[in-house]
Design a protein around this motif. Sequence first.
Motif, PDB file in Angstrom:
ATOM      1  N   UNK A 102       0.917  -0.943  -0.082  1.00 55.17           N
ATOM      2  CA  UNK A 102      -0.047   0.112  -0.022  1.00 55.17           C
ATOM      3  C   UNK A 102       0.896   1.212   0.087  1.00 55.17           C
ATOM      4  N   UNK A 103       0.323   2.422  -0.345  1.00 56.41           N
ATOM      5  CA  UNK A 103       1.007   3.737  -0.129  1.00 56.41           C
ATOM      6  C   UNK A 103       1.638   4.058   0.807  1.00 56.41           C
ATOM      7  N   UNK A 104       1.176   3.547   2.041  1.00 55.33           N
ATOM      8  CA  UNK A 104       1.946   3.983   3.624  1.00 55.33           C
ATOM      9  C   UNK A 104       3.364   3.142   3.471  1.00 55.33           C
ATOM     10  N   UNK A 105       3.228   2.010   2.940  1.00 57.10           N
ATOM     11  CA  UNK A 105       4.540   1.273   2.903  1.00 57.10           C
ATOM     12  C   UNK A 105       5.458   1.856   1.939  1.00 57.10           C
ATOM     13  N   UNK A 106       4.946   2.443   0.797  1.00 55.56           N
ATOM     14  CA  UNK A 106       6.012   3.139  -0.184  1.00 55.56           C
ATOM     15  C   UNK A 106       6.778   4.509   0.420  1.00 55.56           C
ATOM     16  N   UNK A 107       5.871   5.173   1.156  1.00 57.55           N
ATOM     17  CA  UNK A 107       6.151   6.310   1.996  1.00 57.55           C
ATOM     18  C   UNK A 107       7.353   5.829   2.976  1.00 57.55           C
ATOM     19  N   UNK A 108       6.829   4.964   3.787  1.00 54.42           N
ATOM     20  CA  UNK A 108       8.000   4.452   4.912  1.00 54.42           C
ATOM     21  C   UNK A 108       9.389   4.120   4.146  1.00 54.42           C
ATOM     22  N   UNK A 109       9.354   3.523   3.076  1.00 52.74           N
ATOM     23  CA  UNK A 109      10.661   3.252   2.443  1.00 52.74           C
ATOM     24  C   UNK A 109      11.296   4.448   1.660  1.00 52.74           C
ATOM     25  N   UNK A 110      10.506   5.144   1.249  1.00 54.35           N
ATOM     26  CA  UNK A 110      11.025   6.659   0.780  1.00 54.35           C
ATOM     27  C   UNK A 110      11.669   7.483   1.681  1.00 54.35           C
ATOM     28  N   UNK A 111      10.938   7.512   2.968  1.00 56.74           N
ATOM     29  CA  UNK A 111      11.582   8.230   4.003  1.00 56.74           C
ATOM     30  C   UNK A 111      12.769   7.542   4.575  1.00 56.74           C
ATOM     31  N   UNK A 112      12.832   6.207   4.640  1.00 56.83           N
ATOM     32  CA  UNK A 112      14.013   5.522   5.209  1.00 56.83           C
ATOM     33  C   UNK A 112      15.171   5.549   4.200  1.00 56.83           C
ATOM     34  N   UNK A 113      14.972   5.631   2.830  1.00 59.18           N
ATOM     35  CA  UNK A 113      15.978   5.810   1.980  1.00 59.18           C
ATOM     36  C   UNK A 113      16.568   7.365   2.185  1.00 59.18           C
ATOM     37  N   UNK A 114      15.570   8.165   2.416  1.00 60.27           N
ATOM     38  CA  UNK A 114      15.971   9.658   2.342  1.00 60.27           C
ATOM     39  C   UNK A 114      16.712   9.678   3.696  1.00 60.27           C
ATOM     40  N   UNK A 115      16.512   9.145   4.719  1.00 57.34           N
ATOM     41  CA  UNK A 115      17.043   9.285   6.251  1.00 57.34           C
ATOM     42  C   UNK A 115      18.403   8.805   5.949  1.00 57.34           C
ATOM     43  N   UNK A 116      18.632   7.741   5.224  1.00 61.16           N
ATOM     44  CA  UNK A 116      19.982   7.130   4.949  1.00 61.16           C
ATOM     45  C   UNK A 116      20.822   7.687   3.825  1.00 61.16           C
TER      46      UNK A 116
END
Length: 344
Positions: A102-116
Amino acid sequence: MTARLKGAVIGCGFFAQNHLHGWADLDDVEIVAVCDVDESKAKLAAEKFGIARVYTSAEAMLATEALDFVDIPTTMETHEALTALAFAHGVPVILQKPFAPDLDGCKRMVAAAAAANVPLMIHEDFRFQNLFRTVREILDSGELGRLTFGRLSWRTGIDVYSNQPYLVHVKRFMIMDVGIHLLDLARFLFGEANGVFCRTQQIKEGIAGEDAATILLSHEQGATSILDFSYATKREPDPFPQTLGEIEGTEGTLIIGADRVLTVHGKDGTRRIAVPHDDRSWTSEPWTQIQDSVVHTQRHFVDSLRRGVEPDTSGRDSLATYALLEAAYLSAARGTLIHPDRLG
Ligand code: NAD
Ligand code: 89V
Protein backbone atom coordinates in the motif's frame (compact mmCIF):
# COMPACT_ATOMS: atom_id res chain seq x y z
CA MET A 1 32.84 4.77 -7.73
CA THR A 2 34.71 1.81 -9.22
CA ALA A 3 35.01 1.36 -13.00
CA ARG A 4 32.79 -1.73 -12.88
CA LEU A 5 29.99 -1.39 -10.37
CA LYS A 6 29.73 -4.38 -8.03
CA GLY A 7 26.15 -5.48 -7.50
CA ALA A 8 24.21 -8.32 -5.91
CA VAL A 9 20.78 -9.77 -6.65
CA ILE A 10 18.43 -10.70 -3.81
CA GLY A 11 15.77 -13.15 -5.01
CA CYS A 12 16.51 -15.55 -7.89
CA GLY A 13 12.98 -16.55 -8.89
CA PHE A 14 11.00 -16.40 -12.13
CA PHE A 15 11.46 -12.79 -13.25
CA ALA A 16 14.95 -12.44 -11.72
CA GLN A 17 16.26 -14.55 -14.63
CA ASN A 18 15.66 -11.54 -16.87
CA HIS A 19 17.44 -9.28 -14.39
CA LEU A 20 20.45 -11.61 -14.29
CA HIS A 21 20.64 -11.72 -18.10
CA GLY A 22 20.26 -7.96 -18.18
CA TRP A 23 23.10 -7.29 -15.76
CA ALA A 24 25.29 -9.66 -17.78
CA ASP A 25 24.63 -7.45 -20.83
CA LEU A 26 26.01 -4.34 -19.08
CA ASP A 27 29.80 -4.18 -19.50
CA ASP A 28 30.32 -1.77 -16.61
CA VAL A 29 28.52 -3.95 -14.03
CA GLU A 30 29.60 -7.14 -12.28
CA ILE A 31 27.18 -9.18 -10.18
CA VAL A 32 29.44 -10.54 -7.45
CA ALA A 33 26.86 -12.34 -5.30
CA VAL A 34 23.34 -13.75 -5.40
CA CYS A 35 21.01 -14.45 -2.52
CA ASP A 36 17.81 -16.46 -2.17
CA VAL A 37 16.22 -18.01 0.90
CA ASP A 38 15.86 -21.06 -1.36
CA GLU A 39 19.53 -22.05 -1.73
CA SER A 40 18.91 -24.19 -4.81
CA LYS A 41 17.65 -21.13 -6.75
CA ALA A 42 20.64 -19.01 -5.71
CA LYS A 43 23.08 -21.80 -6.62
CA LEU A 44 21.43 -22.34 -9.99
CA ALA A 45 21.65 -18.60 -10.77
CA ALA A 46 25.31 -18.47 -9.69
CA GLU A 47 26.20 -21.44 -11.92
CA LYS A 48 24.26 -20.16 -14.91
CA PHE A 49 25.65 -16.61 -14.76
CA GLY A 50 29.16 -17.35 -13.39
CA ILE A 51 28.55 -15.45 -10.13
CA ALA A 52 31.18 -15.94 -7.44
CA ARG A 53 29.28 -16.11 -4.16
CA VAL A 54 25.94 -17.50 -2.96
CA TYR A 55 23.96 -16.51 0.15
CA THR A 56 20.68 -17.56 1.73
CA SER A 57 20.61 -14.53 4.04
CA ALA A 58 20.51 -10.96 2.69
CA GLU A 59 21.74 -9.78 6.09
CA ALA A 60 24.86 -11.97 5.88
CA MET A 61 25.49 -10.93 2.29
CA LEU A 62 25.26 -7.20 3.03
CA ALA A 63 27.50 -7.62 6.09
CA THR A 64 30.15 -9.43 4.01
CA GLU A 65 30.17 -7.93 0.51
CA ALA A 66 31.36 -4.45 -0.52
CA LEU A 67 28.54 -3.54 -2.88
CA ASP A 68 27.79 -0.53 -5.10
CA PHE A 69 24.11 -1.59 -5.32
CA VAL A 70 21.60 -4.37 -4.72
CA ASP A 71 18.85 -5.45 -7.09
CA ILE A 72 15.75 -6.84 -5.33
CA PRO A 73 13.40 -8.74 -7.70
CA THR A 74 11.37 -10.37 -4.90
CA THR A 75 7.62 -10.00 -4.35
CA MET A 76 6.42 -6.89 -2.55
CA GLU A 77 5.78 -8.19 0.97
CA THR A 78 9.56 -8.66 1.42
CA HIS A 79 10.56 -5.18 0.18
CA GLU A 80 10.43 -3.10 3.35
CA ALA A 81 12.66 -5.44 5.38
CA LEU A 82 15.13 -6.00 2.52
CA THR A 83 15.46 -2.31 1.63
CA ALA A 84 15.97 -1.48 5.34
CA LEU A 85 18.94 -3.86 5.39
CA ALA A 86 20.46 -2.26 2.30
CA PHE A 87 19.91 1.27 3.64
CA ALA A 88 21.57 0.27 6.93
CA HIS A 89 24.67 -0.60 4.92
CA GLY A 90 24.43 2.54 2.75
CA VAL A 91 23.85 0.43 -0.39
CA PRO A 92 21.70 1.85 -3.26
CA VAL A 93 18.68 -0.23 -4.27
CA ILE A 94 16.80 -1.03 -7.44
CA LEU A 95 13.54 -2.66 -6.38
CA GLN A 96 11.16 -4.61 -8.63
CA LYS A 97 7.52 -3.45 -8.80
CA PRO A 98 5.09 -3.51 -7.04
CA PHE A 99 6.85 -1.17 -4.60
CA ALA A 100 4.75 -2.14 -1.51
CA PRO A 101 1.32 -3.55 -0.61
CA ASP A 102 0.00 0.00 0.00
CA LEU A 103 0.94 3.67 -0.29
CA ASP A 104 1.89 3.95 3.39
CA GLY A 105 4.51 1.22 2.91
CA CYS A 106 5.94 3.09 -0.12
CA LYS A 107 6.12 6.28 1.95
CA ARG A 108 7.95 4.52 4.79
CA MET A 109 10.58 3.18 2.37
CA VAL A 110 11.06 6.56 0.70
CA ALA A 111 11.52 8.15 4.15
CA ALA A 112 14.00 5.42 5.15
CA ALA A 113 16.02 5.90 1.94
CA ALA A 114 16.08 9.67 2.47
CA ALA A 115 17.13 9.30 6.13
CA ALA A 116 20.00 7.03 5.06
CA ASN A 117 20.76 9.26 2.05
CA VAL A 118 20.69 6.19 -0.22
CA PRO A 119 19.29 6.11 -3.79
CA LEU A 120 16.16 4.00 -4.33
CA MET A 121 14.76 3.27 -7.79
CA ILE A 122 11.66 1.24 -8.59
CA HIS A 123 12.20 -1.19 -11.47
CA GLU A 124 9.20 0.05 -13.51
CA ASP A 125 10.07 -1.19 -16.97
CA PHE A 126 7.09 -0.45 -19.26
CA ARG A 127 8.15 3.18 -19.81
CA PHE A 128 11.61 1.84 -20.77
CA GLN A 129 10.22 -0.32 -23.62
CA ASN A 130 11.52 0.67 -27.05
CA LEU A 131 7.89 1.25 -28.03
CA PHE A 132 7.21 3.86 -25.35
CA ARG A 133 10.57 5.58 -25.82
CA THR A 134 9.52 6.09 -29.46
CA VAL A 135 6.03 7.26 -28.44
CA ARG A 136 7.62 9.76 -26.03
CA GLU A 137 9.86 11.11 -28.84
CA ILE A 138 6.81 11.61 -31.08
CA LEU A 139 4.98 13.49 -28.30
CA ASP A 140 8.09 15.60 -27.60
CA SER A 141 8.30 16.57 -31.28
CA GLY A 142 4.98 18.41 -30.86
CA GLU A 143 3.53 16.67 -33.91
CA LEU A 144 0.26 15.80 -32.13
CA GLY A 145 -0.17 19.26 -30.59
CA ARG A 146 -1.72 19.54 -27.14
CA LEU A 147 -2.78 16.11 -25.86
CA THR A 148 -6.51 15.67 -25.31
CA PHE A 149 -7.11 11.92 -24.97
CA GLY A 150 -5.29 8.64 -24.48
CA ARG A 151 -6.21 4.99 -24.12
CA LEU A 152 -3.81 2.30 -22.97
CA SER A 153 -5.19 -1.20 -23.25
CA TRP A 154 -3.56 -4.40 -21.95
CA ARG A 155 -5.79 -7.45 -22.29
CA THR A 156 -4.84 -11.11 -22.36
CA GLY A 157 -6.05 -14.58 -21.50
CA ILE A 158 -2.66 -16.17 -20.86
CA ASP A 159 -2.31 -18.47 -17.87
CA VAL A 160 -0.37 -16.02 -15.68
CA TYR A 161 -0.94 -18.28 -12.67
CA SER A 162 1.49 -21.02 -13.72
CA ASN A 163 4.60 -18.75 -13.73
CA GLN A 164 3.36 -16.58 -10.84
CA PRO A 165 1.18 -18.88 -8.64
CA TYR A 166 1.10 -16.37 -5.74
CA LEU A 167 -1.23 -14.18 -7.87
CA VAL A 168 -4.15 -16.53 -7.13
CA HIS A 169 -4.07 -15.44 -3.49
CA VAL A 170 -3.50 -11.66 -3.66
CA LYS A 171 -6.49 -9.44 -2.82
CA ARG A 172 -5.07 -6.46 -4.73
CA PHE A 173 -4.29 -8.30 -7.94
CA MET A 174 -4.77 -6.74 -11.36
CA ILE A 175 -4.21 -3.05 -10.60
CA MET A 176 -1.17 -3.93 -8.49
CA ASP A 177 0.30 -6.38 -11.03
CA VAL A 178 -0.41 -4.72 -14.40
CA GLY A 179 -2.39 -1.55 -13.69
CA ILE A 180 0.64 -0.11 -11.94
CA HIS A 181 2.60 -0.31 -15.21
CA LEU A 182 -0.17 1.55 -17.05
CA LEU A 183 -0.53 4.16 -14.30
CA ASP A 184 3.20 4.84 -14.57
CA LEU A 185 2.93 4.99 -18.38
CA ALA A 186 -0.02 7.39 -18.13
CA ARG A 187 2.09 9.74 -15.99
CA PHE A 188 5.03 9.33 -18.40
CA LEU A 189 2.91 10.16 -21.45
CA PHE A 190 0.15 12.53 -20.25
CA GLY A 191 1.61 14.05 -17.06
CA GLU A 192 0.31 14.02 -13.50
CA ALA A 193 -3.32 13.06 -12.84
CA ASN A 194 -5.62 14.77 -10.34
CA GLY A 195 -8.76 12.64 -10.63
CA VAL A 196 -9.26 8.85 -10.70
CA PHE A 197 -12.38 6.79 -11.37
CA CYS A 198 -12.09 3.00 -11.39
CA ARG A 199 -14.22 -0.11 -11.78
CA THR A 200 -12.79 -3.55 -10.99
CA GLN A 201 -14.11 -7.00 -11.95
CA GLN A 202 -13.35 -10.53 -10.84
CA ILE A 203 -14.02 -12.75 -13.85
CA LYS A 204 -12.07 -15.96 -13.14
CA GLU A 205 -13.55 -17.99 -10.30
CA GLY A 206 -11.48 -19.02 -7.29
CA ILE A 207 -9.00 -16.13 -7.16
CA ALA A 208 -8.76 -13.65 -4.30
CA GLY A 209 -8.61 -10.36 -6.19
CA GLU A 210 -9.76 -8.53 -9.31
CA ASP A 211 -8.55 -9.80 -12.70
CA ALA A 212 -9.85 -6.90 -14.80
CA ALA A 213 -10.12 -3.17 -14.23
CA THR A 214 -10.89 0.04 -16.08
CA ILE A 215 -9.50 3.36 -14.86
CA LEU A 216 -10.34 6.85 -16.06
CA LEU A 217 -7.81 9.59 -15.24
CA SER A 218 -8.06 13.34 -15.59
CA HIS A 219 -4.63 14.86 -16.18
CA GLU A 220 -3.48 18.25 -14.92
CA GLN A 221 -2.48 19.33 -18.43
CA GLY A 222 -5.99 18.67 -19.75
CA ALA A 223 -5.96 15.17 -21.25
CA THR A 224 -8.34 12.39 -20.26
CA SER A 225 -6.92 8.87 -20.29
CA ILE A 226 -8.53 5.45 -20.03
CA LEU A 227 -6.54 2.43 -18.87
CA ASP A 228 -8.18 -0.96 -19.35
CA PHE A 229 -6.49 -4.23 -18.48
CA SER A 230 -7.50 -7.82 -18.00
CA TYR A 231 -6.16 -11.33 -17.46
CA ALA A 232 -9.55 -12.77 -18.47
CA THR A 233 -9.76 -11.82 -22.16
CA LYS A 234 -10.21 -14.63 -24.68
CA ARG A 235 -8.91 -13.61 -28.07
CA GLU A 236 -6.72 -14.86 -30.90
CA PRO A 237 -4.01 -13.92 -31.51
CA ASP A 238 -3.51 -13.10 -27.84
CA PRO A 239 -1.53 -9.83 -27.72
CA PHE A 240 0.28 -10.65 -24.41
CA PRO A 241 2.23 -8.67 -23.18
CA GLN A 242 1.58 -5.77 -25.52
CA THR A 243 0.06 -2.45 -24.57
CA LEU A 244 -2.21 -1.18 -27.35
CA GLY A 245 -4.08 2.09 -27.62
CA GLU A 246 -4.23 5.57 -29.03
CA ILE A 247 -3.22 9.09 -28.19
CA GLU A 248 -5.08 12.09 -29.57
CA GLY A 249 -3.89 15.69 -29.69
CA THR A 250 -5.14 18.92 -31.21
CA GLU A 251 -2.98 18.32 -34.32
CA GLY A 252 -3.05 14.55 -34.80
CA THR A 253 -3.51 11.02 -33.52
CA LEU A 254 -1.07 8.23 -32.74
CA ILE A 255 -2.31 4.64 -32.85
CA ILE A 256 -0.32 2.08 -30.84
CA GLY A 257 -1.03 -1.04 -32.87
CA ALA A 258 -0.21 -4.71 -32.50
CA ASP A 259 3.37 -5.96 -32.93
CA ARG A 260 4.86 -2.56 -32.10
CA VAL A 261 3.55 -0.72 -35.15
CA LEU A 262 2.83 2.96 -34.54
CA THR A 263 0.62 4.88 -36.96
CA VAL A 264 0.86 8.65 -36.82
CA HIS A 265 -1.91 10.72 -38.40
CA GLY A 266 -0.43 14.22 -38.49
CA LYS A 267 -0.71 17.46 -40.44
CA ASP A 268 1.47 16.01 -43.21
CA GLY A 269 -0.48 12.78 -43.67
CA THR A 270 -0.09 9.30 -42.25
CA ARG A 271 3.10 7.36 -41.56
CA ARG A 272 3.86 4.02 -39.96
CA ILE A 273 6.80 3.22 -37.69
CA ALA A 274 7.76 -0.37 -36.89
CA VAL A 275 9.60 -0.29 -33.56
CA PRO A 276 12.29 -3.02 -33.48
CA HIS A 277 13.46 -5.26 -30.66
CA ASP A 278 17.07 -5.01 -29.42
CA ASP A 279 18.05 -8.42 -30.87
CA ARG A 280 19.57 -9.82 -27.67
CA SER A 281 20.70 -13.48 -27.67
CA TRP A 282 18.68 -14.52 -24.61
CA THR A 283 15.28 -12.92 -25.22
CA SER A 284 12.32 -14.86 -26.59
CA GLU A 285 8.75 -14.19 -27.64
CA PRO A 286 6.31 -13.21 -26.34
CA TRP A 287 8.49 -11.63 -23.63
CA THR A 288 11.08 -9.85 -25.83
CA GLN A 289 9.82 -6.28 -25.46
CA ILE A 290 9.65 -6.64 -21.67
CA GLN A 291 13.04 -8.39 -21.49
CA ASP A 292 14.66 -5.60 -23.55
CA SER A 293 13.09 -3.03 -21.25
CA VAL A 294 14.60 -4.71 -18.19
CA VAL A 295 18.07 -3.92 -19.53
CA HIS A 296 17.10 -0.32 -20.36
CA THR A 297 15.76 0.11 -16.81
CA GLN A 298 18.99 -1.27 -15.35
CA ARG A 299 21.06 0.98 -17.67
CA HIS A 300 19.10 4.01 -16.44
CA PHE A 301 19.70 3.02 -12.80
CA VAL A 302 23.45 2.59 -13.32
CA ASP A 303 23.76 5.83 -15.30
CA SER A 304 21.84 7.70 -12.59
CA LEU A 305 24.11 6.24 -9.88
CA ARG A 306 27.23 7.20 -11.81
CA ARG A 307 25.97 10.73 -12.44
CA GLY A 308 24.68 11.13 -8.88
CA VAL A 309 21.18 12.08 -10.10
CA GLU A 310 17.74 10.85 -9.12
CA PRO A 311 16.44 8.17 -11.53
CA ASP A 312 13.16 8.78 -13.39
CA THR A 313 11.25 6.15 -11.40
CA SER A 314 12.88 6.84 -8.04
CA GLY A 315 11.05 5.78 -4.90
CA ARG A 316 10.11 9.43 -4.37
CA ASP A 317 8.75 9.86 -7.90
CA SER A 318 6.87 6.55 -7.70
CA LEU A 319 4.82 7.80 -4.75
CA ALA A 320 2.68 9.65 -7.32
CA THR A 321 2.07 6.39 -9.22
CA TYR A 322 1.15 4.49 -6.06
CA ALA A 323 -1.13 7.35 -4.95
CA LEU A 324 -3.04 6.76 -8.22
CA LEU A 325 -3.19 3.03 -7.46
CA GLU A 326 -4.52 3.73 -3.96
CA ALA A 327 -7.06 6.17 -5.42
CA ALA A 328 -8.14 3.55 -7.98
CA TYR A 329 -8.84 0.92 -5.31
CA LEU A 330 -10.72 3.49 -3.21
CA SER A 331 -12.73 4.63 -6.23
CA ALA A 332 -13.65 1.02 -7.06
CA ALA A 333 -14.75 0.41 -3.45
CA ARG A 334 -16.80 3.61 -3.20
CA GLY A 335 -17.97 3.99 -6.78
CA THR A 336 -16.89 7.63 -6.84
CA LEU A 337 -14.22 9.88 -8.34
CA ILE A 338 -11.14 10.20 -6.07
CA HIS A 339 -8.60 13.03 -5.99
CA PRO A 340 -5.25 11.33 -5.17
CA ASP A 341 -3.79 14.49 -3.60
CA ARG A 342 -6.55 14.35 -0.96
CA LEU A 343 -5.80 10.80 0.20
CA GLY A 344 -3.99 12.11 3.29
P1 NAD B 1 9.21 -15.51 -7.48
O1 NAD B 1 8.43 -15.96 -6.30
O2 NAD B 1 9.39 -16.46 -8.62
O3 NAD B 1 10.66 -15.05 -7.04
C1 NAD B 1 10.94 -14.40 -5.83
C2 NAD B 1 12.18 -15.05 -5.23
O4 NAD B 1 12.57 -14.30 -4.09
C3 NAD B 1 11.94 -16.49 -4.76
O5 NAD B 1 12.92 -17.34 -5.32
C4 NAD B 1 12.07 -16.40 -3.24
O6 NAD B 1 12.61 -17.57 -2.64
C5 NAD B 1 13.00 -15.22 -3.08
N1 NAD B 1 12.91 -14.52 -1.78
C6 NAD B 1 11.80 -14.20 -1.10
N2 NAD B 1 12.12 -13.58 0.05
C7 NAD B 1 13.47 -13.49 0.08
C8 NAD B 1 14.39 -12.95 1.01
N3 NAD B 1 14.00 -12.36 2.14
N4 NAD B 1 15.71 -13.04 0.72
C9 NAD B 1 16.13 -13.65 -0.42
N5 NAD B 1 15.30 -14.19 -1.32
C10 NAD B 1 13.98 -14.11 -1.08
O7 NAD B 1 8.52 -14.15 -7.95
P2 NAD B 1 8.52 -13.54 -9.44
O8 NAD B 1 7.36 -14.11 -10.18
O9 NAD B 1 9.87 -13.60 -10.02
O10 NAD B 1 8.10 -12.04 -9.11
C11 NAD B 1 8.94 -11.18 -8.42
C12 NAD B 1 8.45 -9.77 -8.65
O11 NAD B 1 8.64 -9.45 -10.03
C13 NAD B 1 6.94 -9.60 -8.40
O12 NAD B 1 6.75 -8.51 -7.56
C14 NAD B 1 6.32 -9.37 -9.76
O13 NAD B 1 5.25 -8.46 -9.77
C15 NAD B 1 7.48 -8.80 -10.52
N6 NAD B 1 7.40 -9.04 -11.97
C16 NAD B 1 7.63 -7.99 -12.78
C17 NAD B 1 7.55 -8.14 -14.15
C18 NAD B 1 7.78 -6.95 -15.03
O14 NAD B 1 7.47 -6.98 -16.20
N7 NAD B 1 8.35 -5.88 -14.53
C19 NAD B 1 7.22 -9.39 -14.71
C20 NAD B 1 7.02 -10.46 -13.84
C21 NAD B 1 7.12 -10.28 -12.46
O1 89V C 1 4.70 -7.07 -14.49
C1 89V C 1 4.28 -8.20 -14.29
O2 89V C 1 4.28 -8.66 -13.17
C2 89V C 1 3.87 -9.13 -15.38
C3 89V C 1 3.75 -8.56 -16.75
C4 89V C 1 3.41 -9.64 -17.72
C5 89V C 1 2.72 -7.47 -16.83
O3 89V C 1 4.98 -8.03 -17.10
O4 89V C 1 2.78 -9.83 -14.98
